[in-house]
Design an enzyme around this catalytic site. Structure first.
Site, short mmCIF file in Angstrom:
data_model
loop_
_atom_site.label_atom_id
_atom_site.label_comp_id
_atom_site.label_asym_id
_atom_site.label_seq_id
_atom_site.Cartn_x
_atom_site.Cartn_y
_atom_site.Cartn_z
N ARG A 25 6.86 -8.74 2.94
CA ARG A 25 6.85 -7.50 2.16
C ARG A 25 7.34 -6.32 2.99
O ARG A 25 8.04 -5.44 2.49
CB ARG A 25 5.41 -7.25 1.67
CG ARG A 25 5.26 -6.05 0.79
CD ARG A 25 3.89 -6.01 0.13
NE ARG A 25 2.83 -5.61 1.06
CZ ARG A 25 1.57 -5.41 0.70
NH1 ARG A 25 1.20 -5.62 -0.54
NH2 ARG A 25 0.67 -5.04 1.58
N ARG B 278 5.88 -3.59 4.41
CA ARG B 278 5.42 -2.21 4.30
C ARG B 278 5.07 -1.71 5.70
O ARG B 278 4.90 -2.51 6.61
CB ARG B 278 4.18 -2.19 3.39
CG ARG B 278 3.95 -0.89 2.68
CD ARG B 278 2.86 -1.05 1.64
NE ARG B 278 1.54 -1.29 2.27
CZ ARG B 278 0.47 -1.71 1.60
NH1 ARG B 278 0.56 -1.94 0.30
NH2 ARG B 278 -0.68 -1.90 2.22
N ARG C 72 -6.62 -6.48 8.51
CA ARG C 72 -6.92 -6.19 7.11
C ARG C 72 -7.61 -7.38 6.44
O ARG C 72 -8.51 -7.20 5.63
CB ARG C 72 -5.64 -5.82 6.33
CG ARG C 72 -4.98 -4.55 6.81
CD ARG C 72 -4.41 -3.70 5.68
NE ARG C 72 -3.46 -4.37 4.82
CZ ARG C 72 -2.16 -4.53 5.11
NH1 ARG C 72 -1.66 -4.08 6.23
NH2 ARG C 72 -1.37 -5.13 4.25
P1 ADP Z 1 -3.33 -4.04 0.33
O1 ADP Z 1 -2.10 -4.19 -0.49
O2 ADP Z 1 -3.17 -4.48 1.74
O3 ADP Z 1 -4.56 -4.60 -0.32
P2 ADP Z 1 -3.71 -1.25 -0.41
O4 ADP Z 1 -2.35 -0.78 -0.80
O5 ADP Z 1 -4.69 -1.48 -1.51
O6 ADP Z 1 -3.57 -2.52 0.53
O7 ADP Z 1 -4.36 -0.24 0.64
C1 ADP Z 1 -3.73 0.06 1.85
C2 ADP Z 1 -4.71 0.71 2.83
O8 ADP Z 1 -5.31 1.87 2.22
C3 ADP Z 1 -5.90 -0.17 3.22
O9 ADP Z 1 -5.61 -1.03 4.29
C4 ADP Z 1 -6.96 0.90 3.56
O10 ADP Z 1 -6.76 1.43 4.85
C5 ADP Z 1 -6.68 2.00 2.57
N1 ADP Z 1 -7.52 1.88 1.35
C6 ADP Z 1 -7.08 1.65 0.07
N2 ADP Z 1 -8.10 1.58 -0.78
C7 ADP Z 1 -9.23 1.79 -0.06
C8 ADP Z 1 -10.63 1.82 -0.34
N3 ADP Z 1 -11.09 1.64 -1.59
N4 ADP Z 1 -11.51 2.05 0.68
C9 ADP Z 1 -11.08 2.24 1.92
N5 ADP Z 1 -9.79 2.21 2.28
C10 ADP Z 1 -8.86 1.98 1.32
#
Ligand code: ADP
Length: 193
Positions: free
Chosen positions: A135, A137, A148
């Site tokens: 991906r 990002r 993560r």
């Molecule tokens: P992924 O696609 O890896 O699941 P997201 O796009 O949902 O990731 O989120 C990216 C980052 O944003 C996370 O790794 C975290 O640092 C932060 N984040 C997003 N949502 C939350 C949440 N509900 N609580 C804490 N951190 C969050």
């Protein structure tokens, strides 16, 4: 329709949540997208969140609670929503329960909102790492990805039990073609909503 999407990073939550939200004409609320937009815009919140995100750590609960509270009060959220990436900790889930009692939504009479369902899209770790690396990002390097995943297993996975105990859990195998997953989600979520 009030839907929470859970699942590890790379499970396809964002893709599926976006598709279903378009289909059902309700907002797709991704806390990851909101946070990334804050980082790009260099808001105070974005500046606080950036280091956590880059390290693969969760952003502190208080910041997320403010974001979600504000977003749930927007008029378009009254008809329903799909939440993607929130709640991610038990503390966030408890906060969210309380918030829903206060906000109230169409069709919900009382605080215990039985209409909510929580989807868990599960995918094995090795598949997740491959997906995330392709991906590309900004926070998708191998070290951050491993962190993560670990954070997910430690802090977010307990929510599966939380929603399961309340009989709100819908478990779907995310390790299949995207269209197959979408079809199964539609089937599992239609009918009784
Ligand atoms: P992924 O696609 O890896 O699941 P997201 O796009 O949902 O990731 O989120 C990216 C980052 O944003 C996370 O790794 C975290 O640092 C932060 N984040 C997003 N949502 C939350 C949440 N509900 N609580 C804490 N951190 C969050």
């Amino acid at each position: 329709m009030q839907l929470i999407f859970m699942g590890p990073p790379g499970a396809g939550k964002g893709t599926q949540a976006q598709l279903l939200a378009a289909l059902w004409k309700i907002p797709h609320i991704s806390t990851g997208d909101i946070l990334r937009a804050c980082v790009v815009a260099k808001t105070a919140l974005g500046q606080k969140a950036k280091a956590y995100m880059d390290a693969g750590e969760l952003v502190p609960d208080e910041l997320l609670m403010d974001i979600v509270q504000e977003r749930m009060n927007e008029p378009d959220a009254r008809a329903g929503w799909i939440l993607d990436g929130f709640p991610r900790t038990v503390a966030q889930a408890a906060f969210f329960d309380k918030l829903l009692c206060e906000v109230g939504t169409e069709g919900s009479q009382s605080g215990k909102d039985c209409a909510i369902r929580a989807v868990n899209l599960d995918v094995p770790d090795n598949v997740l790492v491959t997906r995330l690396l392709s991906r590309g990002r900004q926070d998708d390097n191998e070290e951050t990805i491993r962190r993560r995943l670990q954070v997910y297993r430690e802090q977010t996975e307990p929510l599966i039990e939380f929603y399961s105990a309340r009989e709100q859990l819908v478990a779907v195998d995310g390790d299949r073609d995207m269209e197959v997953v979408t079809a199964e989600l539609q089937q599992a979520l239609s009918g009784d909503s």
